[in-house]
Enzyme design. Structure first.
Site, PDB file in Angstrom:
ATOM      1  N   GLU A 115     -36.984   7.600  35.042  1.00 17.53           N
ATOM      2  CA  GLU A 115     -36.970   6.370  34.235  1.00 17.53           C
ATOM      3  C   GLU A 115     -36.342   6.567  32.852  1.00 17.53           C
ATOM      4  O   GLU A 115     -36.019   5.625  32.179  1.00 17.53           O
ATOM      5  CB  GLU A 115     -38.400   5.852  34.050  1.00 17.53           C
ATOM      6  CG  GLU A 115     -38.931   5.042  35.207  1.00 17.53           C
ATOM      7  CD  GLU A 115     -38.033   3.871  35.557  1.00 17.53           C
ATOM      8  OE1 GLU A 115     -37.896   2.961  34.721  1.00 17.53           O
ATOM      9  OE2 GLU A 115     -37.476   3.850  36.671  1.00 17.53           O
ATOM     10  N   ARG A 153      -8.541  15.429  29.520  1.00 21.80           N
ATOM     11  CA  ARG A 153      -7.120  15.091  29.647  1.00 21.80           C
ATOM     12  C   ARG A 153      -6.492  14.664  28.326  1.00 21.80           C
ATOM     13  O   ARG A 153      -5.279  14.546  28.216  1.00 21.80           O
ATOM     14  CB  ARG A 153      -6.908  14.046  30.746  1.00 21.80           C
ATOM     15  CG  ARG A 153      -7.593  12.746  30.521  1.00 21.80           C
ATOM     16  CD  ARG A 153      -7.563  11.888  31.768  1.00 21.80           C
ATOM     17  NE  ARG A 153      -6.204  11.519  32.168  1.00 21.80           N
ATOM     18  CZ  ARG A 153      -5.432  10.698  31.480  1.00 21.80           C
ATOM     19  NH1 ARG A 153      -5.875  10.155  30.353  1.00 21.80           N
ATOM     20  NH2 ARG A 153      -4.221  10.407  31.885  1.00 21.80           N
ATOM     21  N   ASP A 168      -0.761   6.124  28.622  1.00 23.70           N
ATOM     22  CA  ASP A 168      -1.821   5.656  29.511  1.00 23.70           C
ATOM     23  C   ASP A 168      -2.143   4.189  29.324  1.00 23.70           C
ATOM     24  O   ASP A 168      -1.987   3.655  28.244  1.00 23.70           O
ATOM     25  CB  ASP A 168      -3.126   6.385  29.185  1.00 23.70           C
ATOM     26  CG  ASP A 168      -3.137   7.772  29.742  1.00 23.70           C
ATOM     27  OD1 ASP A 168      -2.306   8.050  30.603  1.00 23.70           O
ATOM     28  OD2 ASP A 168      -3.974   8.552  29.287  1.00 23.70           O
TER      29      ASP A 168
END
Ligand code: ADE
Length: 265
Positions: A115, A153, A168
């Protein structure tokens, strides 16, 4: 960059470290990675890492002592690292957060389970809380992998020129343009002619257009929250004119052909 993951499932990370760009980055000494088993810091015969919540209720809570022990051990190995708890209650992870984390000395990624974790850990042992999305995973391990992957990356030298991070999707708050590779014709579907033209200026313009149109159709919020360049404004205005022309030309033909020849009104 040093990544240390704290988890009760360290084995989950072995195949992750051993594949793709992450594995290459490790072999090139661009990153170092390790997983610390939280259970190693648990007490008793059963080395329990969870317990029932004070005040009652369902679910189990991660006990503070094993977590504190594991975090302290990680800090000893990498004292300048940022301590991050993976939790659906954290700030949303996106490319900007990935860039921010990529400039830190190291990350200690604490994977919660059950939890949640005892609140005293969040107060005294954690610098930042991160969520990878508005859904509940069974633990923080997959979220830690997402962060290691996205941050790795971005580390200089990890991606070669051919797969550079600069262009990107999201690095400039627009989605990337469409991509094609061989064959030129695939199941009757041809690569757009402009990409075969050799005209680099035209190709750049086409890429910018496809990038803008995708962003407009799929993620309009990205365009709304970013200043547009003069070339982008020019492209968007051209679309407006093209769309207006289509509507104008259609309205010259009288009744709506789709409404069975009935005049609107
Ligand atoms: N742990 C469980 N769900 C999570 C989420 N969405 N992001 C980060 N950690 C989590």
């Amino acid at each position: 960059m040093n990544f240390i993951v704290l988890t009760i499932f360290p084995e989950m990370f072995k195949p992750f470290w051993e594949h793709g760009i992450v594995s290459r980055a490790i072999n090139q000494d661009k990153i170092s990675v390790s997983a610390i088993d939280i259970r190693d810091f648990a007490q008793g015969k059963h080395r329990t890492t969870d317990d029932r919540p004070y005040g009652g209720g369902c679910g189990m809570i991660m006990k503070p002592e094993p977590l504190a022990g594991a975090i302290r051990a990680a800090e000893k190995k990498a004292p300048l690292s940022k301590r991050i708890l993976l939790t659906p209650q954290g700030r949303p992870f996106d490319q900007r957060v990935a860039e921010e984390l990529a400039s830190s000395d190291g990350l200690i990624l604490v994977c919660g389970r059950y939890e949640g974790v005892d609140e005293r850990i969040c107060h005294d042992f954690i610098d930042d809380e991160i969520s990878i999305g508005d859904y509940i995973l069974t633990g923080g391990e997959l979220a830690a992998m997402v962060i290691v992957d996205a941050v790795t990356r971005l580390i200089p030298g990890v991606l070669g020129g051919k797969d550079s991070a600069e262009k990107d999707s999201f690095s400039d708050s627009v989605l990337e343009h469409a991509h094609y590779t061989r064959p030129r014709v695939f199941e009757d579907d041809e690569v757009p002619g402009v990409l075969l033209s050799g005209n680099h200026k035209e190709i750049e313009r086409w890429r910018l257009e496809t990038s803008l149109i995708r962003t407009f159709l799929k993620r309009r919020d990205l365009l709304e929250n970013r200043p547009l360049s003069s070339q982008e404004i020019e492209i968007l205005k051209k679309w407006c004119l093209d769309i207006e022309k289509i509507i104008h030309d259609q309205s010259l033909y009288g009744p709506d052909p789709l409404s069975g020849g009935q005049q609107e009104g």
